[in-house]
Design an enzyme around this catalytic site. Structure first.
Site, PDB file in Angstrom:
ATOM      1  N   GLY A  73      12.245  62.911  24.792  1.00  0.00           N
ATOM      2  CA  GLY A  73      11.508  63.929  25.540  1.00  0.00           C
ATOM      3  C   GLY A  73      12.126  65.308  25.351  1.00  0.00           C
ATOM      4  O   GLY A  73      11.418  66.311  25.225  1.00  0.00           O
ATOM      5  N   GLN A 181       7.557  62.389  32.919  1.00  0.00           N
ATOM      6  CA  GLN A 181       7.511  61.510  34.100  1.00  0.00           C
ATOM      7  C   GLN A 181       6.100  61.015  34.400  1.00  0.00           C
ATOM      8  O   GLN A 181       5.925  60.152  35.264  1.00  0.00           O
ATOM      9  CB  GLN A 181       8.061  62.257  35.335  1.00  0.00           C
ATOM     10  CG  GLN A 181       9.531  62.595  35.249  1.00  0.00           C
ATOM     11  CD  GLN A 181      10.442  61.377  35.417  1.00  0.00           C
ATOM     12  OE1 GLN A 181      10.054  60.330  35.937  1.00  0.00           O
ATOM     13  NE2 GLN A 181      11.679  61.504  34.962  1.00  0.00           N
ATOM     14  N   SER A 201       8.316  60.629  26.763  1.00  0.00           N
ATOM     15  CA  SER A 201       9.581  59.960  26.451  1.00  0.00           C
ATOM     16  C   SER A 201       9.435  58.476  26.757  1.00  0.00           C
ATOM     17  O   SER A 201       9.030  58.104  27.867  1.00  0.00           O
ATOM     18  CB  SER A 201      10.689  60.563  27.318  1.00  0.00           C
ATOM     19  OG  SER A 201      11.863  59.806  27.168  1.00  0.00           O
ATOM     20  N   GLY A 202       9.763  57.632  25.774  1.00  0.00           N
ATOM     21  CA  GLY A 202       9.519  56.200  25.929  1.00  0.00           C
ATOM     22  C   GLY A 202      10.395  55.504  26.958  1.00  0.00           C
ATOM     23  O   GLY A 202       9.972  54.522  27.567  1.00  0.00           O
ATOM     24  N   HIS A 203      11.617  56.002  27.172  1.00  0.00           N
ATOM     25  CA  HIS A 203      12.515  55.217  28.048  1.00  0.00           C
ATOM     26  C   HIS A 203      12.144  55.309  29.522  1.00  0.00           C
ATOM     27  O   HIS A 203      12.735  54.628  30.358  1.00  0.00           O
ATOM     28  CB  HIS A 203      13.990  55.557  27.791  1.00  0.00           C
ATOM     29  CG  HIS A 203      14.481  56.857  28.327  1.00  0.00           C
ATOM     30  ND1 HIS A 203      15.264  56.941  29.452  1.00  0.00           N
ATOM     31  CD2 HIS A 203      14.326  58.123  27.892  1.00  0.00           C
ATOM     32  CE1 HIS A 203      15.587  58.211  29.675  1.00  0.00           C
ATOM     33  NE2 HIS A 203      15.032  58.942  28.744  1.00  0.00           N
ATOM     34  N   THR A 239      13.648  60.721   8.202  1.00  0.00           N
ATOM     35  CA  THR A 239      13.014  59.430   7.920  1.00  0.00           C
ATOM     36  C   THR A 239      12.550  58.794   9.233  1.00  0.00           C
ATOM     37  O   THR A 239      13.315  58.719  10.194  1.00  0.00           O
ATOM     38  CB  THR A 239      14.005  58.510   7.177  1.00  0.00           C
ATOM     39  OG1 THR A 239      14.386  59.185   5.985  1.00  0.00           O
ATOM     40  CG2 THR A 239      13.371  57.173   6.829  1.00  0.00           C
ATOM     41  N   CYS A 326      20.565  64.178  34.843  1.00  0.00           N
ATOM     42  CA  CYS A 326      21.425  65.159  34.173  1.00  0.00           C
ATOM     43  C   CYS A 326      22.147  66.046  35.162  1.00  0.00           C
ATOM     44  O   CYS A 326      23.287  66.399  34.949  1.00  0.00           O
ATOM     45  CB  CYS A 326      20.634  66.010  33.206  1.00  0.00           C
ATOM     46  SG  CYS A 326      18.898  65.686  33.247  1.00  0.00           S
TER      47      CYS A 326
HETATM   48  N1  PLP Z   1      11.558  66.104  31.024  1.00  0.00           N
HETATM   49  C1  PLP Z   1      11.587  65.437  32.184  1.00  0.00           C
HETATM   50  C2  PLP Z   1      10.649  65.821  33.277  1.00  0.00           C
HETATM   51  C3  PLP Z   1      12.492  64.378  32.362  1.00  0.00           C
HETATM   52  O1  PLP Z   1      12.519  63.723  33.526  1.00  0.00           O
HETATM   53  C4  PLP Z   1      13.367  64.040  31.309  1.00  0.00           C
HETATM   54  C5  PLP Z   1      14.384  62.969  31.468  1.00  0.00           C
HETATM   55  O2  PLP Z   1      14.815  62.673  32.551  1.00  0.00           O
HETATM   56  C6  PLP Z   1      13.275  64.753  30.101  1.00  0.00           C
HETATM   57  C7  PLP Z   1      12.366  65.776  30.005  1.00  0.00           C
HETATM   58  C8  PLP Z   1      14.155  64.412  28.931  1.00  0.00           C
HETATM   59  O3  PLP Z   1      13.703  63.246  28.295  1.00  0.00           O
HETATM   60  P1  PLP Z   1      14.718  62.406  27.350  1.00  0.00           P
HETATM   61  O4  PLP Z   1      15.662  61.719  28.272  1.00  0.00           O
HETATM   62  O5  PLP Z   1      13.836  61.447  26.614  1.00  0.00           O
HETATM   63  O6  PLP Z   1      15.362  63.381  26.451  1.00  0.00           O
END
Ligand code: PLP
Length: 395
Positions: A73, A181, A201-203, A239, A326
């Site tokens: 993401g 989200q 973002s996949g996770h 790649t 974070c």
């Molecule tokens: N944007 C939002 C709103 C998020 O909650 C997050 C991750 O917590 C990100 C971006 C970043 O995504 P990634 O962890 O895949 O880098």
């Protein structure tokens, strides 16, 4: 109740789904070729990659040519913002965002400011919402990009994305939304929604960490962030990670197939919310009651620190966080909570619980059994609490 493990931090990451892992495994044993190679196994890998792209496009309501795989993401956010800002410099160097964005957006904006761009950071209301009228009022003749997140990662607020997209188009400004989200949690059809770019973002939807895509509507001008061998139709070199593209497509398919189950998740969240607010005095809900992500709950508890709460919860087997994953690394209060008007003390005592399909009613009962005594234990040790109680008595 016996000690159990309750994962309640699904906004930070989710557990990879075994069906997702199973779907990508052949990419390590059979389809491991380089999609750029012209011989058999290369072309097979390319077909698998494009199959994943087509699946995502059909699930998201856009064309396959508008989906670009990225590494996460954060990369998608960086690319969309920096790429559109640099592509628009002939028209101007004014960008608009909100004060509650993820750091992947805010820090990209800050780096562009250092390079001579001007950024307007929009205020939000007490629930964390950006209004389309505020966007309209901030757009200037030299504005090239507006970026407002789809749903907030800390307090779950869902933004009026369709309205903001309309305003941007009326004014001829590119609109990007960080939907990390929201994808898989909120129904959306990209062509109907009208955004120019959207990140995923996949996770956050049970795919492995390090998976993601950026949707770029056909015709949107965006410069490249990563240069090299010209993969992803010349726009994102490197790649291709075919296995992760397959994983992401499968995760999205599963998330959308079970989106109705989010009503159950929402009901669990509401029970948790109502009971915590009822049982714990001097607590408040952050973010709106309606119009928030189904699994998200964010509550401030006066007189205590969120960090101590998460440590004690962890000792009971409950994983939760104080805000975004974070910002957990810093002791600064959350910028989102400050933006919705919380004073520093209340912002420090906040807890985010984010539920998913994996959670059960027993998990909710377990949190309800453990959280209130933890809050009380911390308050009993807090001089601030005793002072506060004295003050209340005197009043
Ligand atoms: N944007 C939002 C709103 C998020 O909650 C997050 C991750 O917590 C990100 C971006 C970043 O995504 P990634 O962890 O895949 O880098």
């Amino acid at each position: 109740m016996e000690k159990r493990f309750v994962y309640a931090d699904n906004a930070a990451t989710t557990k990879p789904d075994p069906r997702v892992i199973e779907a990508m495994m052949p990419c390590f044993s059979e389809n491991w070729g380089n999609p750029s190679s012209l011989y058999g196994i290369g072309q097979e890998a390319k077909a698998v990659l494009n199959g994943a792209r087509e699946k995502i496009a059909s699930l998201m309501g856009c064309d396959a040519g508008e989906i670009f795989f990225t590494s996460c993401g954060t990369e998608s956010d960086n690319w969309a913002i920096r790429g559109a800002a640099l592509a628009g410099v002939k028209k101007g160097k004014h960008l608009i965002t909100s004060k509650v964005e993820h750091h992947a957006v805010l820090h990209t904006m800050a780096s562009l400011e250092r390079e001579g761009f001007e950024v307007t950071y929009l205020d939000v209301d007490e629930f964390g919402r950006v209004s389309a009228d505020a966007v309209r009022a901030a757009i200037r003749p030299d504005t090239t990009l507006v970026t407002v997140m789809f749903a907030n990662n800390e307090i779950g607020t869902i933004m009026p994305i369709r309205e903001i997209a309309e305003v941007c188009h009326e004014k001829g400004v590119v609109f990007f939304t960080d939907a990390v989200q929201a994808v898989g949690h909120v129904n959306m059809n990209l062509h109907e929604l009208g955004v120019d770019m959207l990140s995923c973002s996949g996770h956050k939807i049970n795919a492995p960490k390090g998976t993601g895509f950026l949707y770029i509507k056909k015709g949107t001008r965006v410069l490249n962030l990563i240069e090299g061998g010209g993969q992803e139709r010349g726009k994102r070199s490197g790649t291709e990670n075919v296995a992760y593209a397959v994983a992401l497509a499968k995760a999205l398919e599963l998330a959308l197939a079970s989106i109705d189950d989010l009503k159950r998740v929402e009901a669990m969240r509401n029970r948790l919310m109502d009971e915590i607010l009822r049982r714990v005095p001097y607590s408040r809900l952050n973010g709106p009651r309606e119009g928030r992500l189904p699994g998200n709950l964010n509550i401030s508890f006066e007189y205590i620190e969120g960090e101590s709460m998460t440590l004690l919860l962890d000792s009971c087997g409950i994983s939760a966080s104080t805000g975004s994953a974070c910002s957990n690394n810093s002791l600064e209060p959350s910028h989102v909570l400050l933006a919705i008007g919380l004073p520093h003390e209340k912002a420090h005592g906040s807890l985010r619980l984010s539920l998913s399909h994996e959670n059960t009613d027993e998990d909710v009962s377990y949190i309800l059994e453990n959280l209130p005594p933890i809050v009380q234990r911390l308050r009993d040790m807090s001089p601030l609490y005793h002072e506060g109680m004295e003050r209340i008595k005197e009043d």
